[in-house]
Design a protein around this motif. Structure first.
Motif, PDB file in Angstrom:
ATOM      1  N   ARG A 190      13.800  -3.474   8.474  1.00 47.37           N
ATOM      2  CA  ARG A 190      15.017  -4.271   8.525  1.00 47.37           C
ATOM      3  C   ARG A 190      15.005  -5.334   7.432  1.00 47.37           C
ATOM      4  NH1 ARG A 190      17.894  -3.999  13.387  1.00 47.37           N
ATOM      5  NH2 ARG A 190      17.876  -1.806  14.025  1.00 47.37           N
ATOM      6  N   ALA A 191      16.160  -5.698   6.954  1.00 45.79           N
ATOM      7  CA  ALA A 191      16.281  -6.780   5.983  1.00 45.79           C
ATOM      8  C   ALA A 191      15.722  -8.054   6.618  1.00 45.79           C
ATOM      9  CB  ALA A 191      17.739  -6.977   5.588  1.00 45.79           C
ATOM     10  N   GLY A 192      15.042  -8.857   5.801  1.00 49.32           N
ATOM     11  CA  GLY A 192      14.483 -10.103   6.303  1.00 49.32           C
ATOM     12  C   GLY A 192      12.996 -10.031   6.568  1.00 49.32           C
ATOM     13  N   ALA A 239       6.201  -5.054   4.892  1.00 46.22           N
ATOM     14  CA  ALA A 239       6.715  -3.737   4.499  1.00 46.22           C
ATOM     15  C   ALA A 239       5.644  -2.953   3.748  1.00 46.22           C
ATOM     16  CB  ALA A 239       7.965  -3.902   3.637  1.00 46.22           C
ATOM     17  N   LEU A 240       4.918  -3.642   2.876  1.00 51.76           N
ATOM     18  CA  LEU A 240       3.848  -2.987   2.119  1.00 51.76           C
ATOM     19  C   LEU A 240       2.752  -2.485   3.056  1.00 51.76           C
ATOM     20  CD1 LEU A 240       2.612  -2.236  -0.593  1.00 51.76           C
ATOM     21  CD2 LEU A 240       1.600  -4.528  -0.682  1.00 51.76           C
ATOM     22  N   ALA A 241       2.429  -3.256   4.078  1.00 55.15           N
ATOM     23  CA  ALA A 241       1.413  -2.837   5.038  1.00 55.15           C
ATOM     24  C   ALA A 241       1.847  -1.575   5.777  1.00 55.15           C
ATOM     25  CB  ALA A 241       1.134  -3.972   6.033  1.00 55.15           C
ATOM     26  N   GLU A 242       3.132  -1.503   6.112  1.00 53.24           N
ATOM     27  CA  GLU A 242       3.662  -0.297   6.765  1.00 53.24           C
ATOM     28  C   GLU A 242       3.527   0.917   5.836  1.00 53.24           C
ATOM     29  OE1 GLU A 242       4.942   0.275   9.710  1.00 53.24           O
ATOM     30  OE2 GLU A 242       5.290  -1.703  10.585  1.00 53.24           O
ATOM     31  N   MET A 243       3.826   0.709   4.557  1.00 54.22           N
ATOM     32  CA  MET A 243       3.701   1.799   3.592  1.00 54.22           C
ATOM     33  C   MET A 243       2.255   2.252   3.455  1.00 54.22           C
ATOM     34  SD  MET A 243       6.356   0.337   0.728  1.00 54.22           S
ATOM     35  CE  MET A 243       5.584   1.267  -0.591  1.00 54.22           C
ATOM     36  N   ASP A 244       1.340   1.275   3.383  1.00 48.77           N
ATOM     37  CA  ASP A 244      -0.080   1.611   3.259  1.00 48.77           C
ATOM     38  C   ASP A 244      -0.551   2.408   4.462  1.00 48.77           C
ATOM     39  OD1 ASP A 244      -0.377   0.395   0.824  1.00 48.77           O
ATOM     40  OD2 ASP A 244      -1.114  -1.506   1.634  1.00 48.77           O
ATOM     41  N   ALA A 245      -0.088   2.012   5.653  1.00 47.98           N
ATOM     42  CA  ALA A 245      -0.515   2.697   6.872  1.00 47.98           C
ATOM     43  C   ALA A 245      -0.072   4.158   6.872  1.00 47.98           C
ATOM     44  CB  ALA A 245       0.037   1.973   8.098  1.00 47.98           C
ATOM     45  N   ARG A 246       1.084   4.429   6.268  1.00 43.95           N
ATOM     46  CA  ARG A 246       1.607   5.810   6.250  1.00 43.95           C
ATOM     47  C   ARG A 246       1.294   6.534   4.950  1.00 43.95           C
ATOM     48  NH1 ARG A 246       7.231   6.552   9.495  1.00 43.95           N
ATOM     49  NH2 ARG A 246       6.924   4.990  11.125  1.00 43.95           N
ATOM     50  N   ARG A 247       0.645   5.820   4.017  1.00 44.19           N
ATOM     51  CA  ARG A 247       0.276   6.410   2.715  1.00 44.19           C
ATOM     52  C   ARG A 247       1.500   6.942   1.972  1.00 44.19           C
ATOM     53  NH1 ARG A 247      -5.463   7.833   2.519  1.00 44.19           N
ATOM     54  NH2 ARG A 247      -6.436   7.110   4.443  1.00 44.19           N
ATOM     55  N   ILE A 248       2.542   6.106   1.910  1.00 44.33           N
ATOM     56  CA  ILE A 248       3.752   6.473   1.183  1.00 44.33           C
ATOM     57  C   ILE A 248       4.035   5.426   0.119  1.00 44.33           C
ATOM     58  CG2 ILE A 248       4.763   7.766   3.095  1.00 44.33           C
ATOM     59  CD1 ILE A 248       6.428   5.327   3.782  1.00 44.33           C
ATOM     60  N   ASN A 249       4.914   5.780  -0.825  1.00 44.86           N
ATOM     61  CA  ASN A 249       5.151   4.920  -1.990  1.00 44.86           C
ATOM     62  C   ASN A 249       6.506   4.228  -2.001  1.00 44.86           C
ATOM     63  OD1 ASN A 249       2.642   5.445  -3.263  1.00 44.86           O
ATOM     64  ND2 ASN A 249       3.426   7.449  -3.918  1.00 44.86           N
ATOM     65  N   GLY A 250       7.307   4.405  -0.948  1.00 41.80           N
ATOM     66  CA  GLY A 250       8.611   3.766  -0.933  1.00 41.80           C
ATOM     67  C   GLY A 250       9.099   3.557   0.481  1.00 41.80           C
ATOM     68  N   VAL A 251      10.071   2.654   0.632  1.00 41.88           N
ATOM     69  CA  VAL A 251      10.605   2.369   1.956  1.00 41.88           C
ATOM     70  C   VAL A 251      12.095   2.080   1.835  1.00 41.88           C
ATOM     71  CG1 VAL A 251      10.096  -0.110   1.824  1.00 41.88           C
ATOM     72  CG2 VAL A 251      10.272   0.991   4.055  1.00 41.88           C
ATOM     73  N   VAL A 252      12.845   2.450   2.871  1.00 44.65           N
ATOM     74  CA  VAL A 252      14.288   2.210   2.915  1.00 44.65           C
ATOM     75  C   VAL A 252      14.548   1.023   3.826  1.00 44.65           C
ATOM     76  CG1 VAL A 252      16.549   3.187   3.459  1.00 44.65           C
ATOM     77  CG2 VAL A 252      14.714   4.667   2.596  1.00 44.65           C
ATOM     78  N   VAL A 253      15.419   0.118   3.393  1.00 45.02           N
ATOM     79  CA  VAL A 253      15.803  -1.049   4.182  1.00 45.02           C
ATOM     80  C   VAL A 253      17.163  -0.743   4.803  1.00 45.02           C
ATOM     81  CG1 VAL A 253      16.192  -3.533   4.167  1.00 45.02           C
ATOM     82  CG2 VAL A 253      14.586  -2.511   2.529  1.00 45.02           C
ATOM     83  N   VAL A 254      17.249  -0.897   6.121  1.00 37.16           N
ATOM     84  CA  VAL A 254      18.485  -0.553   6.826  1.00 37.16           C
ATOM     85  C   VAL A 254      19.040  -1.761   7.576  1.00 37.16           C
ATOM     86  CG1 VAL A 254      17.855   1.875   7.097  1.00 37.16           C
ATOM     87  CG2 VAL A 254      17.196   0.229   8.866  1.00 37.16           C
ATOM     88  N   ASP A 255      20.344  -1.700   7.865  1.00 33.38           N
ATOM     89  CA  ASP A 255      20.980  -2.753   8.661  1.00 33.38           C
ATOM     90  C   ASP A 255      20.905  -2.373  10.145  1.00 33.38           C
ATOM     91  OD1 ASP A 255      22.928  -0.853   9.186  1.00 33.38           O
ATOM     92  OD2 ASP A 255      24.453  -1.761   7.891  1.00 33.38           O
ATOM     93  N   PRO A 256      21.424  -3.202  11.041  1.00 30.43           N
ATOM     94  CA  PRO A 256      21.344  -2.874  12.481  1.00 30.43           C
ATOM     95  C   PRO A 256      22.023  -1.565  12.855  1.00 30.43           C
ATOM     96  CG  PRO A 256      21.828  -5.206  12.179  1.00 30.43           C
ATOM     97  CD  PRO A 256      21.923  -4.582  10.829  1.00 30.43           C
TER      98      PRO A 256
END
Length: 323
Positions: free
Chosen positions: A279-281, A287-304
């Motif tokens: 989520r934004a904010g 967010a980087l920690a979430e990416m590291d945990a899943r071993r991925i290189n990008g993340v999408v930010v979504v609204d409610p």
């Protein structure tokens, strides 16, 4: 001197200065508590002053105060008598440092400090000195041997003063409930500040920069969108604009291995439907920690409503100094 002699000399210095610190421990008495209360009650700043080596320690002390929630600055006592005393207000607390307690540059400005009605805390070796007698609160570090074999260069005394300043700063930090986030606000240029202050909103690509295709789009057209936006991925949205999935460079390699017809195969057949979103904010570091945990290189930010509002890849985190 041999290498062994140098090591022995260094170890002797450590032993002497450690002994000085141990000797100072019982000197942290009620006066230390009164000094903290005086600073906490102040509505102004802490003004630290000292000559020579005491001045160098004073500068570090003021910097530590300022970065841990106690507004402070250093005032050179020589310059103070030539105009810099104008920086002192009745709401301030002055901490004056002198091992002997007889520094004439400081003794010369104390009457003006008193006239300004600023409070005075002194840090000296012994309480029976001129500066301590004039103080609202007198702190002492004790008279311990200097580590210098000549007994001349300030070593043990400056270390003790530095540690006493740290003790004051940390006690005040704890009393104020100062947090890591507060610390980061005064260190925005450092790695800690970036980790604790930067939000994913600050570094994500947004608006037209967000790679986006609709369900039903061919793999080929999705690849064109990836190329145009340069993030190595594209979001896939449904008819209501909600995130349906994500297609990345890695997915492309898997598509090629399957010998799929990229011109006619719809993107929803090869996309990742349950991709990582944040989520934004949220803090960029989270967010980087979430990416590291899943071993991925990008993340999408979504609204409610689960609509994509931003996207960020590892390069964005690297540029922002979060990594």
């Amino acid at each position: 001197m041999s290498e062994r002699d140098f090591i022995a000399s260094g170890q002797r210095v450590l032993a002497v200065e450690l002994a000085a610190l141990e000797a100072m421990r019982p000197l942290l008495d009620e006066a230390f508590g009164r000094a903290c209360e005086l600073i906490m009650a102040s509505t102004g700043r802490v003004v630290v002053t000292g000559m020579g080596k005491s001045g160098h320690i004073g500068k570090k002390m003021a910097a530590t105060f300022a970065s841990t929630g106690t507004p402070a600055f250093f005032m050179h006592p020589g310059e103070a008598s030539h105009g810099d005393l104008g920086m002192v207000t009745p709401h301030d607390v002055v901490i004056a440092i002198s091992n002997s307690g007889e520094a004439h540059e400081i003794l010369g400005i104390i009457p003006v400090i008193k006239r300004l009605r600023a409070k005075l805390i002194t840090i000296t070796a012994l309480p029976a000195c001129s500066m301590a007698q004039l103080a609202d609160v007198a702190l002492t570090i004790g008279k311990s041997p200097e580590a210098c074999p000549l007994g001349l260069a300030p070593t043990s005394s400056t270390t003790s003063t530095l540690v006493l300043g740290d003790a004051l700063a940390v006690a005040l930090l704890e009393a104020r409930g100062f947090t890591a986030e507060d610390f980061a606000l005064s260190h925005p240029g450092g790695a800690l500040g970036r980790r604790l202050l930067l939000r994913v909103d600050d570094i994500m690509h947004k608006g037209d920069e967000v790679p986006m295709v609709s369900v039903g789009t061919s793999i080929r057209d999705a690849l064109l969108e990836i190329t145009r936006k340069g993030l190595g991925m594209t979001t896939v949205v449904d008819a209501d604009g909600r995130l349906a999935g994500l297609y990345t460079d890695g997915d492309l390699r898997r598509s090629i291995d399957q010998n799929l017809d990229i011109k006619n195969t719809p993107i929803e057949q090869v996309m990742t439907p349950n991709c990582l979103t944040v989520r934004a904010g949220i803090l960029a570091a989270e967010a980087l920690a979430e990416m590291d945990a899943r071993r991925i290189n990008g993340v999408v930010v979504v609204d409610p409503e689960h609509r994509p509002v931003g996207a960020v890849n590892m390069h964005g985190f690297l540029r922002a100094g979060v990594v």
